[in-house]
Design a protein around this motif. Structure first.
Motif, short mmCIF file in Angstrom:
data_model
loop_
_atom_site.label_atom_id
_atom_site.label_comp_id
_atom_site.label_asym_id
_atom_site.label_seq_id
_atom_site.Cartn_x
_atom_site.Cartn_y
_atom_site.Cartn_z
N ILE A 1 35.45 40.17 37.98
CA ILE A 1 35.95 41.47 38.40
C ILE A 1 36.63 42.14 37.21
O ILE A 1 37.79 41.86 36.90
CB ILE A 1 36.91 41.32 39.59
N GLY A 2 35.88 42.99 36.53
CA GLY A 2 36.37 43.60 35.30
C GLY A 2 35.67 43.00 34.10
O GLY A 2 36.25 42.20 33.38
N ALA A 3 34.40 43.36 33.90
CA ALA A 3 33.59 42.74 32.86
C ALA A 3 33.75 43.45 31.52
O ALA A 3 32.77 43.84 30.88
CB ALA A 3 32.12 42.72 33.29
N GLY A 4 35.01 43.65 31.10
CA GLY A 4 35.29 44.28 29.82
C GLY A 4 35.28 43.26 28.70
O GLY A 4 34.45 42.34 28.69
N ALA A 5 36.21 43.39 27.75
CA ALA A 5 36.21 42.52 26.58
C ALA A 5 36.36 41.06 26.98
O ALA A 5 35.51 40.21 26.66
CB ALA A 5 37.32 42.94 25.62
N VAL A 6 37.44 40.74 27.70
CA VAL A 6 37.69 39.34 28.08
C VAL A 6 36.73 38.91 29.18
O VAL A 6 36.07 37.87 29.08
CB VAL A 6 39.15 39.17 28.52
N GLY A 7 36.63 39.69 30.25
CA GLY A 7 35.76 39.31 31.36
C GLY A 7 34.30 39.23 30.95
O GLY A 7 33.57 38.31 31.37
N GLY A 8 33.84 40.18 30.13
CA GLY A 8 32.46 40.15 29.68
C GLY A 8 32.17 38.95 28.80
O GLY A 8 31.11 38.32 28.91
N THR A 9 33.12 38.60 27.93
CA THR A 9 32.92 37.44 27.07
C THR A 9 32.85 36.16 27.88
O THR A 9 31.95 35.32 27.69
CB THR A 9 34.06 37.34 26.04
N VAL A 10 33.78 35.98 28.81
CA VAL A 10 33.76 34.78 29.64
C VAL A 10 32.50 34.74 30.50
O VAL A 10 31.85 33.69 30.62
CB VAL A 10 35.03 34.72 30.51
N GLY A 11 32.13 35.88 31.10
CA GLY A 11 30.92 35.92 31.91
C GLY A 11 29.67 35.60 31.11
O GLY A 11 28.80 34.84 31.55
N GLY A 12 29.57 36.17 29.91
CA GLY A 12 28.41 35.92 29.07
C GLY A 12 28.32 34.46 28.64
O GLY A 12 27.23 33.86 28.68
N ARG A 13 29.44 33.90 28.23
CA ARG A 13 29.42 32.49 27.81
C ARG A 13 29.11 31.56 28.98
O ARG A 13 28.41 30.55 28.82
CB ARG A 13 30.76 32.13 27.17
N LEU A 14 29.64 31.86 30.17
CA LEU A 14 29.31 31.04 31.34
C LEU A 14 27.82 31.12 31.65
O LEU A 14 27.18 30.12 31.98
CB LEU A 14 30.13 31.48 32.55
N ALA A 15 27.25 32.33 31.55
CA ALA A 15 25.82 32.48 31.79
C ALA A 15 25.02 31.70 30.76
O ALA A 15 24.01 31.06 31.08
CB ALA A 15 25.44 33.96 31.75
N GLN A 16 25.46 31.74 29.51
CA GLN A 16 24.79 30.98 28.46
C GLN A 16 24.79 29.48 28.77
O GLN A 16 23.84 28.77 28.45
CB GLN A 16 25.48 31.24 27.12
N ALA A 17 25.86 29.01 29.42
CA ALA A 17 25.98 27.60 29.78
C ALA A 17 25.24 27.26 31.07
O ALA A 17 25.35 26.14 31.56
CB ALA A 17 27.45 27.22 29.90
N GLY A 18 24.52 28.23 31.64
CA GLY A 18 23.72 27.97 32.83
C GLY A 18 24.44 28.18 34.14
O GLY A 18 23.90 27.83 35.21
N ARG A 19 25.65 28.77 34.11
CA ARG A 19 26.38 29.02 35.35
C ARG A 19 25.94 30.35 35.95
O ARG A 19 25.52 31.26 35.24
CB ARG A 19 27.89 29.02 35.11
N GLU A 20 26.04 30.46 37.26
CA GLU A 20 25.66 31.69 37.95
C GLU A 20 26.82 32.68 37.85
O GLU A 20 27.97 32.35 38.19
CB GLU A 20 25.34 31.39 39.42
N VAL A 21 26.51 33.90 37.43
CA VAL A 21 27.54 34.90 37.15
C VAL A 21 27.14 36.24 37.73
O VAL A 21 25.97 36.65 37.62
CB VAL A 21 27.77 35.04 35.63
#
Length: 366
Positions: free
Chosen positions: A25-45
């Motif tokens: 909730i809030g895919a800006g600098a911090v949220g987008g980075t965490v979301g992207g890295r989680l997706a890279q690790a195969g997690r559903e985002v």
């Protein structure tokens, strides 16, 4: 790269057997980075955004600029809970908006139904991926299961759809724990929390170090002292000379005096240095200049708001409650709010002018 602590092995197995979906909730600098890295690790985002950022994410995906290059993730993106329907029992809500937007976000997501009965506020974990202390308090008014994070994640909102994070070999360090006391009833002997351990395991697979601690507030208050300088940076730019560093030292000394008077424990500078070491080293990124921290970015983007009320303002509040003068933090809070409200340029006040105002404020407080 996967970073794991020995005690995380069981939780990594649990994460594989019981995968969770992360709603950022809030895919800006911090949220987008965490979301992207989680997706890279195969997690559903799932990403939650608004305005031009939402449009860019939907049309072109999340573009994450990191030391290994620009990565693009085509992830589900929504502007709120409506398109998702009922939430899932395995969802984790990750609140990554600025503190001033927390109440609106909580109101939007709290009463969303969850498959199998109940609502998000009753059944789902809420992770406050935010600076300061206030968001956790606000969340605990609405949600039963709230997790705090000490966010050490240098990242930048570059443009709609594009965020960057220049840290290597780790992208960031995210201490986390259950609020307010560290457990959820399924706790380990050291007072940590099963849900937090599962989240920490996922983050560890996503290029973060994510220690689960029973005393998360100690880390958050230490980060708060560091964040007292973000208003200075927003108003005057990065501290570049002895006078600027001396002024910052006075601002943080006020904060330490207030926490001492309030009896609030925080991790020492030595403990923080030992925890971070050289795990997050910033490197230059093509097409992703880092002009400053989150408050500087708020002014640079002309958002009209800034977090100073919940960073420097937290120290001002505690100072008033415990009889400790905080003239420099009060000054920075007022100036940062004025700069945001009037959409003044980030870093446009000379340090000499701020120092003059600080001396006047300190004299008036004596």
């Amino acid at each position: 790269m996967t970073v794991r602590r020995p005690e995380d092995r069981a939780t990594h197995a649990c994460a594989r057997l019981c995968p969770m979906r992360y709603i950022i909730i809030g895919a800006g600098a911090v949220g987008g980075t965490v979301g992207g890295r989680l997706a890279q690790a195969g997690r559903e985002v799932v990403l939650v955004a608004r305005g031009p950022h939402l449009t860019a994410l939907a049309e072109h995906g999340l573009r994450l600029r990191v030391p290994e290059g620009e990565l693009t993730y085509r992830l589900p993106v929504v502007d709120g809970p409506g398109p998702l329907g009922a939430l899932r029992a395995d969802d984790v809500l990750v609140l990554a908006v600025k503190t001033q937007d927390t109440v609106a976000a909580l109101e939007t997501w709290a009463e969303v139904p969850v498959t199998g009965g109940g609502t998000a506020t009753e059944r789902l974990p809420l992770v406050c991926l935010q600076n300061g202390m206030e968001s956790g308090r606000l969340a605990l008014r609405r949600f039963r299961r709230v997790y705090g994070v000490c966010v050490w994640l240098p990242s930048t909102f570059v443009e709609p759809g594009v965020v960057s994070a220049a840290g290597t070999p780790l992208t960031g360090i995210l201490h986390l724990g259950r609020l307010p006391h560290g457990t959820d009833g399924a706790d380990d002997p050291d007072g940590t929390d099963d849900t937090a351990c599962r989240i920490g395991a996922d983050l560890a697979d996503a290029r973060f170090e994510a220690p689960v601690v029973p005393d998360i507030a100690r880390w958050q208050y230490a980060k708060l002292l560091w964040n007292l300088g973000t208003a200075f940076e927003a108003v005057c730019g990065p501290a570049a000379d002895e006078a600027a560093h001396a002024l910052l030292a006075r601002v943080r000394a006020e904060g330490e005096a207030v926490l001492d008077a309030a009896g609030i424990a925080h991790t020492s500078a030595e403990e923080q240095r030992a925890a971070r070491g050289d795990k997050v080293t910033l490197v230059p990124l093509d097409g992703a200049p880092r002009g400053g921290g989150s408050s500087w970015q708020s002014l640079a983007r002309g958002t009209g708001t800034i977090e100073a009320d919940y960073l420097n303002g937290e120290i001002v509040l505690l100072g008033r409650l415990h009889g400790v003068p905080t003239p420099l933090n009060e000054l920075l809070q007022r100036l940062a709010d004025r700069f945001a409200r009037e959409r003044r340029a980030a870093g446009s006040m000379p340090v000499k002018e701020l120092a003059r105002l600080a001396d006047e404020a300190a004299d008036a407080a004596r």
